[in-house]
Design an enzyme around this catalytic site. Sequence first.
Site, PDB file in Angstrom:
ATOM      1  N   SER A  14       0.810  -1.225   0.000  1.00  0.00           N
ATOM      2  CA  SER A  14       0.000   0.000   0.000  1.00  0.00           C
ATOM      3  C   SER A  14       0.840   1.271   0.000  1.00  0.00           C
ATOM      4  O   SER A  14       0.351   2.341  -0.341  1.00  0.00           O
ATOM      5  CB  SER A  14      -0.931   0.007   1.213  1.00  0.00           C
ATOM      6  N   ARG A  15       2.102   1.180   0.431  1.00  0.00           N
ATOM      7  CA  ARG A  15       2.952   2.390   0.439  1.00  0.00           C
ATOM      8  C   ARG A  15       4.428   1.987   0.428  1.00  0.00           C
ATOM      9  O   ARG A  15       4.742   0.797   0.468  1.00  0.00           O
ATOM     10  CB  ARG A  15       2.628   3.284   1.633  1.00  0.00           C
ATOM     11  N   VAL A  64      -0.436 -10.030   7.788  1.00  0.00           N
ATOM     12  CA  VAL A  64       0.343 -11.207   7.397  1.00  0.00           C
ATOM     13  C   VAL A  64       1.063 -11.870   8.569  1.00  0.00           C
ATOM     14  O   VAL A  64       1.679 -12.922   8.407  1.00  0.00           O
ATOM     15  CB  VAL A  64       1.341 -10.889   6.249  1.00  0.00           C
ATOM     16  N   ASN A  90       7.160  -8.343   1.432  1.00  0.00           N
ATOM     17  CA  ASN A  90       7.731  -7.000   1.650  1.00  0.00           C
ATOM     18  C   ASN A  90       7.320  -6.382   2.984  1.00  0.00           C
ATOM     19  O   ASN A  90       8.046  -5.549   3.534  1.00  0.00           O
ATOM     20  CB  ASN A  90       7.285  -6.093   0.484  1.00  0.00           C
ATOM     21  N   TYR A 155      15.344  -5.872  14.716  1.00  0.00           N
ATOM     22  CA  TYR A 155      15.237  -5.787  13.246  1.00  0.00           C
ATOM     23  C   TYR A 155      16.360  -6.591  12.574  1.00  0.00           C
ATOM     24  O   TYR A 155      16.136  -7.321  11.617  1.00  0.00           O
ATOM     25  CB  TYR A 155      15.301  -4.311  12.864  1.00  0.00           C
ATOM     26  N   ALA A 157      17.980  -9.128  13.799  1.00  0.00           N
ATOM     27  CA  ALA A 157      17.723 -10.564  13.988  1.00  0.00           C
ATOM     28  C   ALA A 157      16.661 -11.047  12.996  1.00  0.00           C
ATOM     29  O   ALA A 157      16.794 -12.123  12.392  1.00  0.00           O
ATOM     30  CB  ALA A 157      17.261 -10.829  15.422  1.00  0.00           C
ATOM     31  N   LYS A 159      15.897  -9.784  10.030  1.00  0.00           N
ATOM     32  CA  LYS A 159      16.357  -9.771   8.634  1.00  0.00           C
ATOM     33  C   LYS A 159      17.502 -10.770   8.402  1.00  0.00           C
ATOM     34  O   LYS A 159      17.601 -11.370   7.326  1.00  0.00           O
ATOM     35  CB  LYS A 159      16.774  -8.355   8.226  1.00  0.00           C
TER      36      LYS A 159
HETATM   37  P1  NAP Z   1       6.828   1.387   5.168  1.00  0.00           P
HETATM   38  O1  NAP Z   1       6.836   2.594   4.279  1.00  0.00           O
HETATM   39  O2  NAP Z   1       6.736   1.576   6.640  1.00  0.00           O
HETATM   40  O3  NAP Z   1       5.641   0.423   4.672  1.00  0.00           O
HETATM   41  C1  NAP Z   1       5.435  -0.803   5.322  1.00  0.00           C
HETATM   42  C2  NAP Z   1       4.332  -1.571   4.631  1.00  0.00           C
HETATM   43  O4  NAP Z   1       4.195  -2.827   5.316  1.00  0.00           O
HETATM   44  C3  NAP Z   1       2.986  -0.866   4.691  1.00  0.00           C
HETATM   45  O5  NAP Z   1       2.319  -1.068   3.461  1.00  0.00           O
HETATM   46  C4  NAP Z   1       2.251  -1.623   5.824  1.00  0.00           C
HETATM   47  O6  NAP Z   1       0.854  -1.687   5.619  1.00  0.00           O
HETATM   48  C5  NAP Z   1       2.831  -3.012   5.641  1.00  0.00           C
HETATM   49  N1  NAP Z   1       2.718  -3.859   6.829  1.00  0.00           N
HETATM   50  C6  NAP Z   1       3.378  -3.755   8.015  1.00  0.00           C
HETATM   51  N2  NAP Z   1       2.988  -4.744   8.849  1.00  0.00           N
HETATM   52  C7  NAP Z   1       2.073  -5.487   8.167  1.00  0.00           C
HETATM   53  C8  NAP Z   1       1.306  -6.635   8.480  1.00  0.00           C
HETATM   54  N3  NAP Z   1       1.389  -7.233   9.680  1.00  0.00           N
HETATM   55  N4  NAP Z   1       0.461  -7.137   7.550  1.00  0.00           N
HETATM   56  C9  NAP Z   1       0.348  -6.551   6.314  1.00  0.00           C
HETATM   57  N5  NAP Z   1       1.051  -5.448   5.974  1.00  0.00           N
HETATM   58  C10 NAP Z   1       1.894  -4.919   6.882  1.00  0.00           C
HETATM   59  O7  NAP Z   1       8.114   0.509   4.947  1.00  0.00           O
HETATM   60  P2  NAP Z   1       9.168   0.472   3.736  1.00  0.00           P
HETATM   61  O8  NAP Z   1      10.280   1.376   4.065  1.00  0.00           O
HETATM   62  O9  NAP Z   1       8.469   0.605   2.425  1.00  0.00           O
HETATM   63  O10 NAP Z   1       9.725  -1.023   3.922  1.00  0.00           O
HETATM   64  C11 NAP Z   1       9.255  -2.111   3.171  1.00  0.00           C
HETATM   65  C12 NAP Z   1      10.184  -3.301   3.414  1.00  0.00           C
HETATM   66  O11 NAP Z   1      11.514  -2.934   3.044  1.00  0.00           O
HETATM   67  C13 NAP Z   1      10.256  -3.739   4.884  1.00  0.00           C
HETATM   68  O12 NAP Z   1      10.341  -5.138   4.958  1.00  0.00           O
HETATM   69  C14 NAP Z   1      11.538  -3.092   5.369  1.00  0.00           C
HETATM   70  O13 NAP Z   1      12.088  -3.785   6.464  1.00  0.00           O
HETATM   71  C15 NAP Z   1      12.385  -3.195   4.121  1.00  0.00           C
HETATM   72  N6  NAP Z   1      13.508  -2.239   4.079  1.00  0.00           N
HETATM   73  C16 NAP Z   1      13.292  -0.897   4.062  1.00  0.00           C
HETATM   74  C17 NAP Z   1      14.380  -0.044   4.015  1.00  0.00           C
HETATM   75  C18 NAP Z   1      14.225   1.449   3.966  1.00  0.00           C
HETATM   76  O14 NAP Z   1      15.251   2.143   4.005  1.00  0.00           O
HETATM   77  N7  NAP Z   1      13.033   2.004   3.879  1.00  0.00           N
HETATM   78  C19 NAP Z   1      15.676  -0.562   3.979  1.00  0.00           C
HETATM   79  C20 NAP Z   1      15.855  -1.939   3.999  1.00  0.00           C
HETATM   80  C21 NAP Z   1      14.757  -2.764   4.039  1.00  0.00           C
HETATM   81  P3  NAP Z   1      -0.203  -0.760   6.443  1.00  0.00           P
HETATM   82  O15 NAP Z   1       0.138   0.664   6.098  1.00  0.00           O
HETATM   83  O16 NAP Z   1      -1.527  -1.198   5.911  1.00  0.00           O
HETATM   84  O17 NAP Z   1       0.005  -1.066   7.900  1.00  0.00           O
END
Ligand code: NAP
Length: 247
Positions: A14-15, A64, A90, A155, A157, A159
């Site tokens: 969603s985002r 999830v 994701n 986090y 642990a 990943k």
């Molecule tokens: P984000 O903007 O905070 O978005 C997180 C997304 O995950 C949202 O769509 C949220 O949905 C969903 N979500 C969280 N818990 C959920 C659940 N229990 N069931 C279903 N949906 C859930 O995060 P992001 O930065 O895009 O990160 C996405 C992925 O990339 C994550 O796994 C994160 O660890 C990884 N990552 C991010 C970065 C970074 O720099 N941003 C770096 C390395 C890895 P709702 O809004 O509906 O709650």
Amino acid sequence: MKFSGTNVLVTGGSRGIGAQIAKELATHGLKVWINYRSGADAALKIKEEIEAAGGSAAVVQADVTKEDEFVAAIKTIVDADGQLSYLVNNAGITRDKLALRMSIDDFNDVISANLTSAFIGCKEALKAMGKKKFGSVVNISSIVGEMGNPGQTNYAASKGGLNAMTKSFAKEAAARGIRYNAITPGFIQTDMTDELKEEVKEEYIRNIPLKRFGQASEVAQAVAFLLSDHSSYITGEILKVNGGLYV
Ligand code: NAP
């Protein structure tokens, strides 16, 4: 890019990075199922954007971390489309605190959202894709799972576990024609990193050889490659998308 499959589920689509992955995969002709937990409006907006650009998309609600909800979401997709070709695990959260101040709930919530949810997804994908002997899964991990980070023991642990789990699924599922890979993004510009203080961001950027945070689209393009036919001999790989921060 060539894709032999037809549809994909993106959790947390969603985002942030997930929304960008959904939009990128739609440009390759895949029907994209956008999963969300609470952000129904945000998920519908991404669906509309994909459709306005000529793509095909649907939304599916599920927390999830809850096995029954994740299983039901995959059943909805298989009932509608007859199959699930691809999955991108994701969805993820952070609950940053120094370890001495971190509660067991802070630790377990992150493990549940980032690792247990992906286990459910990987396992259900194996069942759904195994029937067709075709499929590909990409887990969105993190550089923090490779190098550790202060304030992120939970986090890191989750990943690090996700990387190891991806390799194990790859070995178990190869004979069924299903590939499992992970991507370890570095610092990517999203809501998650917008929470960081400006001076912390500047310090990170000083250490990144490419001298900037990455864009979600740059992660999405790597996901497309790992799902596509172009990576047909790649499984169990952990692909870094980090601007050279950890090599
Ligand atoms: P984000 O903007 O905070 O978005 C997180 C997304 O995950 C949202 O769509 C949220 O949905 C969903 N979500 C969280 N818990 C959920 C659940 N229990 N069931 C279903 N949906 C859930 O995060 P992001 O930065 O895009 O990160 C996405 C992925 O990339 C994550 O796994 C994160 O660890 C990884 N990552 C991010 C970065 C970074 O720099 N941003 C770096 C390395 C890895 P709702 O809004 O509906 O709650």
